[in-house]
Design a protein around this motif. Structure first.
Motif, PDB file in Angstrom:
ATOM      1  N   GLY A 105       0.791  -1.227   0.000  1.00 13.36           N
ATOM      2  CA  GLY A 105       0.000   0.000   0.000  1.00 13.36           C
ATOM      3  C   GLY A 105       0.818   1.269   0.000  1.00 13.36           C
ATOM      4  O   GLY A 105       0.301   2.349   0.279  1.00 13.36           O
TER       5      GLY A 105
ATOM      6  N   TYR B 241      -0.642   3.665  -2.333  1.00 12.63           N
ATOM      7  CA  TYR B 241      -1.861   4.263  -1.783  1.00 12.63           C
ATOM      8  C   TYR B 241      -1.505   5.405  -0.830  1.00 12.63           C
ATOM      9  O   TYR B 241      -2.099   6.466  -0.846  1.00 12.63           O
ATOM     10  CB  TYR B 241      -2.655   3.237  -0.986  1.00 12.63           C
ATOM     11  CG  TYR B 241      -3.489   2.308  -1.811  1.00 12.63           C
ATOM     12  CD1 TYR B 241      -4.848   2.552  -1.977  1.00 12.63           C
ATOM     13  CD2 TYR B 241      -2.950   1.188  -2.401  1.00 12.63           C
ATOM     14  CE1 TYR B 241      -5.631   1.704  -2.716  1.00 12.63           C
ATOM     15  CE2 TYR B 241      -3.722   0.333  -3.150  1.00 12.63           C
ATOM     16  CZ  TYR B 241      -5.061   0.586  -3.312  1.00 12.63           C
ATOM     17  OH  TYR B 241      -5.844  -0.248  -4.044  1.00 12.63           O
ATOM     18  N   ALA B 242      -0.519   5.123   0.030  1.00 12.32           N
ATOM     19  CA  ALA B 242      -0.126   6.127   1.012  1.00 12.32           C
ATOM     20  C   ALA B 242       0.351   7.386   0.300  1.00 12.32           C
ATOM     21  O   ALA B 242       0.031   8.507   0.690  1.00 12.32           O
ATOM     22  CB  ALA B 242       0.967   5.575   1.910  1.00 12.32           C
TER      23      ALA B 242
ATOM     24  N   LEU C 264      -0.571   8.380  -2.614  1.00 11.06           N
ATOM     25  CA  LEU C 264      -1.784   9.031  -3.125  1.00 11.06           C
ATOM     26  C   LEU C 264      -2.380   9.944  -2.056  1.00 11.06           C
ATOM     27  O   LEU C 264      -2.705  11.108  -2.301  1.00 11.06           O
ATOM     28  CB  LEU C 264      -2.788   7.935  -3.511  1.00 11.06           C
ATOM     29  CG  LEU C 264      -4.177   8.307  -3.994  1.00 11.06           C
ATOM     30  CD1 LEU C 264      -4.103   8.837  -5.403  1.00 11.06           C
ATOM     31  CD2 LEU C 264      -5.106   7.097  -3.973  1.00 11.06           C
TER      32      LEU C 264
END
Lengths: 370, 534, 290
Positions: A337, A340-341, A343
């Motif tokens: 992730g 994602y982080a 993002l």
């Protein structure tokens, strides 16, 4: 605030020239990357090493560059899905749902031609491929238009609406590809059937032809917004709906249109990732990941101030960052992730920087008081 | 000194809550003084060394054009802005207001022109909002009794349980006055107190103002246009021009003409020459037109009239009587619930906004910032608002921006719009210049029917004269003009026929040459034309 | 059967708590579309804190704290910096969903603690929710502070000239809103479904947001809506209880969302708006600049 004989003064901006906007945006990205270093530091990794790995993999490694470009195409289309409604002052955060429907529509074409049965089904790509692209375009467009219709007709809050539609589309995809769904892979791995070899998208130097579509739309959209009556109407409505109505612009038509077009862009993004990227060619079990990834389109749109051309370098950079992030995550043994982080951190930094698009801080010499 | 003692000493003003002010002051004593107030904004000095004083029991009017610095001064007095230089003394004490709360606590009350009331709440809720005596848990019963008693004292009548959005402008003003008094105001600032009132309501308000002054309050009305009001009610008047005090006079020594000259800085022509045009054929015929307002209530109740070529029909009325709905229904922005609109012989009741523009209907909306223009757009793009659909300006869906730029440049010169250039954003223009560019672009379409809603509201005298001249030019060119205005003098000086409107009904149509101000005023307040004419 | 009802009430509690925070937020004029992000943060950090310490109380405290902080952040962006409230809310949502994916990943799996005891078959949070609903209703409509808060949301400039500190009132509301969202997330992750998984909320926050729009901004109606949607959600998870074999279990999952959209459309119709729409805070989403 006073610094020596100078004072920091806050002023509202009247205009924001393009170069200044670009400067602020670049600075925002830099600050976000700086903030993100904290995550590397917490994982006991030298941020400089990590960023070097990210950038060199994403932009210089042979495999990495291809992955970056594929993701860039996807992000650029997702960005357009955000930008077109945003120009009309409307929020489309339904790109993930729209791209699912686009992908389903493209696969439905193959299904209709009997391409589900065998990987070597001899289908004529000159007929089926254009139909797949068209279906993806229309599928996404109709999903978008549904939101546009409800927005235009009843003025339903489009943020909540498009988000709810995302969840619906997510579960519909699950229904289609899992547990006996019509598109289920015969091997039963919780993913869709694979495209027949004959329908693999033509490549240009290893890059799917969808790059032409994405870049072409950048130019077309820029032209539409700058030069055409339609673009003028969309922008006027985006700036002031009552003024636009006064000028004879029909809100319903605009809402329907921008969501139709935005959805179409997302639909193409869905075709691109599941139907055209080498090595995928199916709706993967992890399709939710790609749906979430499309939210990068929101950030790209905001950071490029809804300019389709400015979105190109931004999407390229973010494509590279997310690919590189995935890569270092594995290489440096970090948790899942990381992209994602990134993002999240990019987005929140950008929010803070919105302030600077509308205000400027200047140094003023303090008048000496006698 | 405790609160009960304050009441005992004063004896006359008995607000339920008394702010922290000295109690003993006699009529004639100075209760408010501003000394050398200066306030700068980027690029302008809004107030330059303004001094002002107010005595107990006095009505001291402040007069000035739009842009003369009245609003800034008022905001400073009420704690909304802080002066760069200068001092304020209230009841002899030097004060610094950081917020309206500071001003309220020193006994200053304000009645705003754009009413500061929460529309969705009741009258009572509005009055007790932020009041220390409202209590942690609301005691509405006690508050209601007190408010009703206070209102009766000054001869006001209000229903404390009504929702504010249901009230007329005059009633809302009463609520604001009572709110200030209930907060214990000793100094009452009134911003354009009569601007939204009928002549009858105005008279009643002036009586109340005098009653308040008699009971020891100091009253400061800020006034732009209504010079007769100044003469009728005030004891002294201070005239502002370009941020400075240019005159301070005892009202008994002045005339209307003198005040106007002081205010504008040159002799003012009160009369406009109406071009002599024979009205031609009927351009617009409206039959029994009805429509709803945003709340879904009937706002226009079966209105009928005609306008001919070269004729100006003036709709006179107090704001909120259906004028806005009338303009919007004619422009196609609001759906009629009944009736017909016939334009040049064609029924256009169902025609779209765009079709109406194409047919030759031009609309100048009252909301020039929110509806008539787009602040973030350049002047060229603003001009395009009425031209983007024009075959001469856009072909095959592509706009000829070079042509639009030429047109904009021409309009800027012809209408004397003061701006850095055609690429400047509309939001950088002043109110007057913005109205000029809107007017210019609508007039450039040479409309057969021109609908002008509150075309001069909030403009300075120069821009106002210009706009009126242009409307008369349109008439001279043969346009039919529907002029909607809340300024009775404007309606009377420009129109050929006058149609007072009251609660969505036209009370009669009177030719300008036979119109008397008192009659029109009475009709605006609801009396039927036939009755008053008899 | 009773178990199904109890489960529904538990689900409704999460809607109630998150919705109540958002309702108070919106009554002050601040729209926070990012409550799903705050819920994710509350859930994830609360889950981790409890898993590490073995103590539920610490988990809830952490969730409340992070919720308050994120609420404050939304306040700072939208009240102090004047950033568009939707942009800021979206930012918080994406931040929440992005960061919690990374932070929570090492803790994937069940909590592994004894379940929080129920009271009469329903979680204690349900009763707490009822109390909070009644309390908020009373404060909003019967107290001076409530009147001030509502006025700030209706027309901040009126509140300002009535001597009310608009910014402070709004900051209070967003902080409360954030805390409630964080709390709701923790109730999900520590009680309702104590298993951490990537992006597990899947729309709970957005449905709560929609519920606020239905509620006429009244806590009592919000509570009613939550009960209904709790039932609906539970039904969509267990369709075999009532209508076995009608649709695949995936299609059943779309039902709450479809119904939410239908209700959203219904309340957006003109008919409904002219009758009920007046309750919408007039200054909702509009930044206040003096």
């Amino acid at each position: 605030m006073r610094i020596g004989r100078y004072r920091l003064k806050l002023e509202k901006r009247v205009t924001l020239p393009g170069w200044q906007a670009a400067l602020i945006s670049s600075f925002a990205i830099l600050v976000a990357l700086l903030l993100f270093s904290v995550i590397f530091l917490l994982a006991h990794i030298d941020p400089l090493v990590a960023y070097k790995e990210i950038f060199s993999y994403a932009f210089t490694n042979r495999y990495g560059v291809l992955l970056t470009i594929n993701r860039f195409i996807f992000l650029l289309l997702a960005t357009f899905a955000f930008i077109i409604p945003a120009k009309a002052g409307l929020w489309n955060i339904g790109m993930s749902g729209q791209l699912y429907v686009g992908a389903l529509a493209a696969f439905a074409v193959v299904y209709a031609f009997g391409g589900k049965e065998s990987i070597s089904a001899p289908l004529n790509p000159w007929i089926v491929l254009p139909l797949m692209v068209l279906a993806a375009f229309l599928g996404g467009a109709l999903m978008g238009a549904l939101a546009g219709y409800l927005k235009g007709k009843f003025d339903v809050n489009e943020i909540v609406l498009t988000m709810l539609l995302n969840f619906i589309a997510f579960w519909v995809v699950a229904h289609m590809i899992k547990e006996g769904g019509p598109f289920m892979n015969p091997q039963g791995r919780g993913e869709s059937f694979a495209l027949p070899k004959s329908l693999h998208a033509p490549l240009i130097f290893g890059v799917p032809f969808t790059i032409v579509l994405a870049l072409g739309f950048a130019v077309i959209l820029e032209f539409v917004f700058r030069k055409t009556t339609l673009g003028y109407q969309i922008r006027a409505f985006g700036q002031s709906p009552p003024a636009a109505r006064y000028a004879g612009i029909r809100p319903f038509r605009i809402a329907l249109l921008v969501f139709f077009l935005g959805g179409a862009m997302a639909g193409l993004a869905g075709y691109h990732y599941f139907g055209a990227v080498p090595g995928v060619y199916k709706i993967a079990r992890t399709y939710g990941y790609f749906g979430d990834l499309s939210f990068y389109g929101i950030i790209c749109g905001l950071i490029s101030l809804n300019d389709p051309i400015a979105a190109i370098p931004v999407a390229l950079l973010f494509g590279g960052l997310s690919i590189g992030g995935r890569f270092v995550q594995g290489k440096l043994h970090m948790g899942f992730g990381l992209d994602y982080a990134l993002l999240g951190v990019l987005m929140i930094t950008l929010v803070a920087f919105q302030f600077f698009y509308w205000n400027k801080i200047t140094l003023v010499r303090v008048q000496e008081e006698s | 000194m405790t609160m009960s003692e304050v009441r005992a000493v004063e004896g006359r003003v008995e607000p339920p809550y008394m702010p922290d002010v000295p109690a003993a002051f006699r009529p004639g004593e100075v209760i408010l003084e501003m000394r050398n107030i200066t306030k700068r904004f980027p690029g302008v000095v809004a107030n330059r060394r303004i001094s002002f004083d107010l005595r107990a029991g006095e009505i001291h009017a402040i007069l000035g054009e739009n842009g003369a610095g009245k609003t800034t001064l008022m905001s400073i007095l009420f704690g909304l802005l802080q002066p760069d230089e200068g001092e304020i003394y209230v009841f002899g004490k030097k004060v610094t207001f950081r917020s309206p709360l500071d001003a309220i606590n020193m006994g200053i009350g304000m009645v705003h022109q754009h009413r500061k009331l929460v529309a969705a709440h009741t009258v009572l809720e509005n009055i007790i909002l932020g009041h220390p005596r409202a209590g942690r848990i609301l005691n509405l019963k006690r508050a209601e009794e007190e408010v009703v008693a206070l209102a009766e004292k000054y001869g006001f009548r209000i229903d404390p349980r009504a929702r504010v959005w249901q009230l007329s402008e005059g009633e809302k003003q009463v609520v604001e006055i009572i709110k200030a008094l209930y907060r214990g105001a000793r100094i009452l600032i009134l911003d354009e107190p009569t601007s939204a009132l009928t002549p009858q309501e105005t008279d009643r308000l002036l009586e109340s103002i005098e009653a308040m002054a008699r009971s020891g309050l100091g009253v400061v009305p800020f006034i732009t246009h209504k010079l007769p009001i100044v003469l009728a009610v005030s004891d002294r008047v201070t005239v502002l021009r370009r941020g400075e005090v240019v005159a301070r006079l005892d009202t008994k020594d002045v005339t209307e003409q003198l005040l106007a000259e002081k205010m504008v800085g040159r002799p003012v022509l009160f009369d406009l020459k109406k071009p002599d045009v024979q009205p031609g054929e009927v351009i617009l015929r409206v039959e029994n037109l009805s429509t709803l307002n945003d709340k879904g209530l009937l706002a226009l109740k079966g209105v009928s009239f005609e306008i001919r070529e070269g004729e100006i029909l003036g709709i006179a009325g107090v704001s909120g009587n259906g004028q806005r709905e009338l303009a919007e229904v004619l422009a196609g922005l609001r759906k009629p619930t009944g009736g017909r609109i016939v334009f040049e012989g064609k029924d256009i009741t169902q025609a779209s906004v765009l079709d109406r523009w194409r047919m030759g209907i031009g609309y100048i909306p009252a909301e020039r910032k929110d509806v008539g223009s787009i602040g973030e757009f350049s002047l060229v793009e603003n001009v395009l608002m009425n031209f983007y659909f024009d075959p001469g300006m856009a072909r095959n869906g592509i706009i000829d921006y070079a042509k639009a730029l030429r047109l904009t440049k021409e309009l800027i010169i012809e209408f004397g719009v003061s701006t850095p250039g055609p690429e400047a954003k509309a939001k950088t223009l002043s109110g007057g210049n913005l109205q000029k560019i809107i007017l210019a672009r609508v007039m450039a379409r040479r409309p057969r029917l021109l609908i002008a809603a509150l075309p001069t509201q909030g403009l300075d005298i120069g821009a106002m004269e210009f706009v009126r001249k242009k409307i008369l030019e349109a008439k001279a060119r043969g346009s039919a003009v529907l002029l909607i205005s809340e300024d009775l003098d404007e309606v009377m000086s420009l129109s050929d026929r006058i149609a007072p409107i009251y609660e969505g009904e036209i009370m009669g149509i009177i030719p300008a040459e036979k119109a008397k101000k008192e009659v029109i005023g009475a009709m605006m307040a609801g009396s039927r034309g036939e009755e008053t004419q008899q | 059967m009773w178990q199904f009802v109890a489960r529904s009430l538990d689900a409704s509690t999460i809607f109630t708590l998150a919705g109540l925070g958002e309702l108070v937020d919106q009554r002050s004029g601040i729209l926070n579309v990012g409550l799903e992000g705050i819920m994710l943060f509350g859930a994830t950090l609360g889950f981790i804190a409890t898993k590490v310490t073995g103590n539920y109380l610490i988990g809830f405290a952490v969730a409340l704290l992070i919720g308050a902080l994120l609420g404050l952040m939304h306040g700072f962006f939208s009240i102090t910096l004047g950033v568009d409230q939707v942009v800021s809310g979206m930012g918080i949502w994406i931040l929440g969903f992005g960061l919690t994916t990374y932070i929570g990943n090492p803790y994937t799996g069940p909590l592994g603690l004894e379940r929080i005891p129920t009271v009469g078959g329903v979680s204690p949070f349900f009763y707490l929710g009822v109390v909070l609903v009644l309390l908020s209703w009373f404060i909003l409509f019967k107290t001076s502070f409530g009147l001030q808060l509502r006025s700030v949301g209706e027309n901040p400039s009126v509140a300002e000239v009535s001597g009310i500190n608009v910014k402070r009132t709004r900051y209070l509301a967003v902080t409360f809103g954030g805390m409630m969202s964080g709390f709701a997330g923790a109730v999900y992750a520590l009680y309702y479904n104590p298993v951490w998984n990537y992006n597990f909320l899947m729309g709970w926050g957005f449905i709560s947001l929609a519920l606020v729009f239905f509620s006429m901004w009244n806590p009592l109606i919000l509570f009613g809506g939550s009960l209904l949607f709790g039932l609906l959600w539970q039904l969509s998870l267990n369709p075999q209880l009532f209508l076995p074999g009608l649709m695949s279990r995936y299609l059943w999952r779309t039902v709450p969302f479809v119904i939410t959209i239908l209700v959203l459309v219904l309340i957006s119709t003109k008919w409904f708006r002219t009758r009920w729409g007046a309750a919408k805070p007039e200054a909702l989403g509009v930044p206040y600049v003096k």
